[in-house]
Design an enzyme around this catalytic site. Structure first.
Site, PDB file in Angstrom:
ATOM      1  N   THR A  73       0.839  -1.199   0.000  1.00 49.57           N
ATOM      2  CA  THR A  73       0.000   0.000   0.000  1.00 49.57           C
ATOM      3  C   THR A  73       0.873   1.249   0.000  1.00 49.57           C
ATOM      4  O   THR A  73       0.619   2.197  -0.751  1.00 49.57           O
ATOM      5  CB  THR A  73      -0.939   0.005   1.220  1.00 49.57           C
ATOM      6  OG1 THR A  73      -1.858  -1.089   1.103  1.00 49.57           O
ATOM      7  CG2 THR A  73      -1.723   1.303   1.307  1.00 49.57           C
ATOM      8  N   ASN A 151      -7.152  -9.364  -7.362  1.00 50.70           N
ATOM      9  CA  ASN A 151      -7.104 -10.076  -6.093  1.00 50.70           C
ATOM     10  C   ASN A 151      -8.337 -10.933  -5.833  1.00 50.70           C
ATOM     11  O   ASN A 151      -8.274 -11.914  -5.101  1.00 50.70           O
ATOM     12  CB  ASN A 151      -6.908  -9.096  -4.931  1.00 50.70           C
ATOM     13  CG  ASN A 151      -7.905  -7.963  -4.949  1.00 50.70           C
ATOM     14  OD1 ASN A 151      -7.968  -7.192  -5.905  1.00 50.70           O
ATOM     15  ND2 ASN A 151      -8.706  -7.846  -3.905  1.00 50.70           N
ATOM     16  N   SER A 199       4.345  -7.243  -2.051  1.00 54.31           N
ATOM     17  CA  SER A 199       4.241  -7.384  -0.604  1.00 54.31           C
ATOM     18  C   SER A 199       4.742  -8.747  -0.169  1.00 54.31           C
ATOM     19  O   SER A 199       4.357  -9.767  -0.751  1.00 54.31           O
ATOM     20  CB  SER A 199       2.786  -7.195  -0.171  1.00 54.31           C
ATOM     21  OG  SER A 199       2.662  -7.233   1.230  1.00 54.31           O
ATOM     22  N   THR A 237      14.361   4.142   9.279  1.00 52.80           N
ATOM     23  CA  THR A 237      15.247   3.013   9.552  1.00 52.80           C
ATOM     24  C   THR A 237      14.665   1.730   8.979  1.00 52.80           C
ATOM     25  O   THR A 237      13.487   1.415   9.185  1.00 52.80           O
ATOM     26  CB  THR A 237      15.444   2.845  11.074  1.00 52.80           C
ATOM     27  OG1 THR A 237      16.001   4.049  11.595  1.00 52.80           O
ATOM     28  CG2 THR A 237      16.367   1.685  11.384  1.00 52.80           C
ATOM     29  N   CYS A 325     -20.023  -7.906   1.813  1.00 52.45           N
ATOM     30  CA  CYS A 325     -20.920  -8.136   2.956  1.00 52.45           C
ATOM     31  C   CYS A 325     -20.143  -8.533   4.199  1.00 52.45           C
ATOM     32  O   CYS A 325     -20.617  -8.357   5.316  1.00 52.45           O
ATOM     33  CB  CYS A 325     -21.961  -9.202   2.618  1.00 52.45           C
ATOM     34  SG  CYS A 325     -21.298 -10.851   2.320  1.00 52.45           S
TER      35      CYS A 325
END
Length: 402
Positions: A73, A151, A199, A237, A325
């Site tokens: 993201t 996805n 990711s 970092t 839902c």
């Protein structure tokens, strides 16, 4: 039967070898990699090794093209921010109607700021219209941002071709490859993709670590500013333990790629064929389109996906719903709406996503359990009449989403 986990597009199990690689950097090798003393040395070495491991998985030309982030993201937000900051005079962005919220939310915010967002439509199989895409490309477009694989459905988009088309008009191209990396071979060096997000936890690495690929010589403006980390492209970092884990997961994903392409796809096909053969009125999302080898989304008509998930969970099967839902909304997901799936089917979509840990006996267990669950729910459904569901509804009661 042990619980069956088929929600790997949400997150994957951490590979034990990845955890083993990470542990020293959570204990004795705790030094800051930016420190010049000996405590920082192991972190610097590990950082370079992980960068090389991920670059190899992605087929990048240079290890320096990899920038580690906290997640995909952040990587996606960074790519979009960089593109619009570098070309403030360009006020258009091209994306798709079925992107992950990580992309859509940023685009919606830019829309409120005066940008024109072009959302490419998909057809009932989830495929893009490349002619519509070509017609939208123009000199006022700052960026094209398109996912490589959806996805929810697993449908694979022709990203390399789309990147070439964007470059023909000198437009930057970003790809959300979160659901593609680790499942399908990639050679970024042989594409025109400028930036790509991924990711670690989607291919058996740890959560909280992602990366942004930035092709060498691509103009770039950092999103996070501060220290000099990541060659000044991402301040903060470095999460060395997470980075080491993502690097180790990348190496293992490369090794297991043939299994994903053959063995896991065969299990996906076994699940698909087994369920469709036993359950009437089951629609396979993206059927006929190229899909990632691990993803199967089936819409079971006339029942709610949330109810299916709850009953599957009772018998030890974990999957996810293609419907929103599960987050408290009565509306089907934006992907189902974009595909114009009939209302009573869109509510009953279930996503099964496999991994290299998925076994044939687990697939057979799902095929054994799910037909009875669907049948039970349909007997309770006001839209279903046993053996003759069409009589229970009218066309007026079955809107589609376009």
């Amino acid at each position: 039967m042990k619980p069956v986990y088929l929600d790997n597009n949400a997150t994957t199990r951490l590979d034990p070898m990845v955890l083993e690689a990470m542990m020293p950097y959570l204990t004795e090798h705790y030094g800051n990699p930016s420190s010049i003393h000996d405590f920082g040395g192991p972190g610097r070495v590990a950082l370079a090794r992980a960068r090389a491991q991920l670059a190899t998985l992605l087929g990048a030309s240079y290890e320096s093209e990899i920038v580690f982030t906290s997640c995909a993201t952040e990587a996606t937000s960074t790519a979009i921010h960089s593109a619009v900051t570098l070309a403030p005079e360009k006020k258009e962005i091209i994306t798709t109607a079925v992107e992950h919220p990580a992309t859509l939310a940023v685009c919606e915010n830019l829309e409120r700021m005066g940008y024109t967002i072009h959302r490419l439509a998909v057809n009932e199989q989830g495929a893009l219209d490349l002619e519509q895409y070509r017609a939208l490309l123009n000199p006022n477009v700052a960026l094209v941002t398109v996912m490589w694989a959806n996805n929810e459905t697993g449908v694979v988009f022709p990203v390399p071709e789309m990147a070439e088309m964007a470059h023909e008009q000198d437009i930057l191209f970003h790809c959300d490859a979160v659901q593609f990396v680790g499942k399908c071979p990639i050679s970024l060096a042989n594409t025109a993709i400028d930036m790509l997000s991924c990711s670690g936890h989607k291919f058996h690495g740890p959560k909280g670590i992602g990366a942004l690929y930035i092709r060498r010589n691509t103009r770039f403006r950092p999103f996070l500013r501060g220290g000099h980390q990541e060659r000044g492209r991402r301040a903060g970092t470095e999460n060395i333990a997470g980075i080491v884990g993502m690097g180790a997961a990348s190496e293992l994903a490369d090794i297991h790629m043939p299994m994903m392409q053959s063995g896991i796809e065969a299990l996906r096909s076994r699940l698909e064929q087994g369920l469709v053969a036993q359950i009437p009125h089951a629609l396979v999302m993206g059927q006929g389109q190229p899909r990632t080898p691990n993803t199967l989304n089936i819409a079971f008509e006339f029942i709610e996906g949330e109810a299916i998930l709850l009953l599957m969970n009772q018998v030890g099967i974990a999957a996810s719903s293609g419907s929103a839902c599960t987050s408290g909304s009565l509306e089907p997901s934006h992907v189902m709406r974009a595909m114009s799936i009939p209302y009573t089917a869109a509510h009953g979509s279930i996503r099964f996503s496999l991994s290299r840990y998925t076994r044939e006996k687990e697939i057979d267990y799902v095929i054994e359990q799910l037909p009875a669950i669907v049948s039970r729910l349909r007997t309770l459904s006001p839209y279903w009449q046993e053996g003759k569901p069409e009589a229970a509804i009218t066309q007026d009661f079955l809107p589609t989403y376009g």
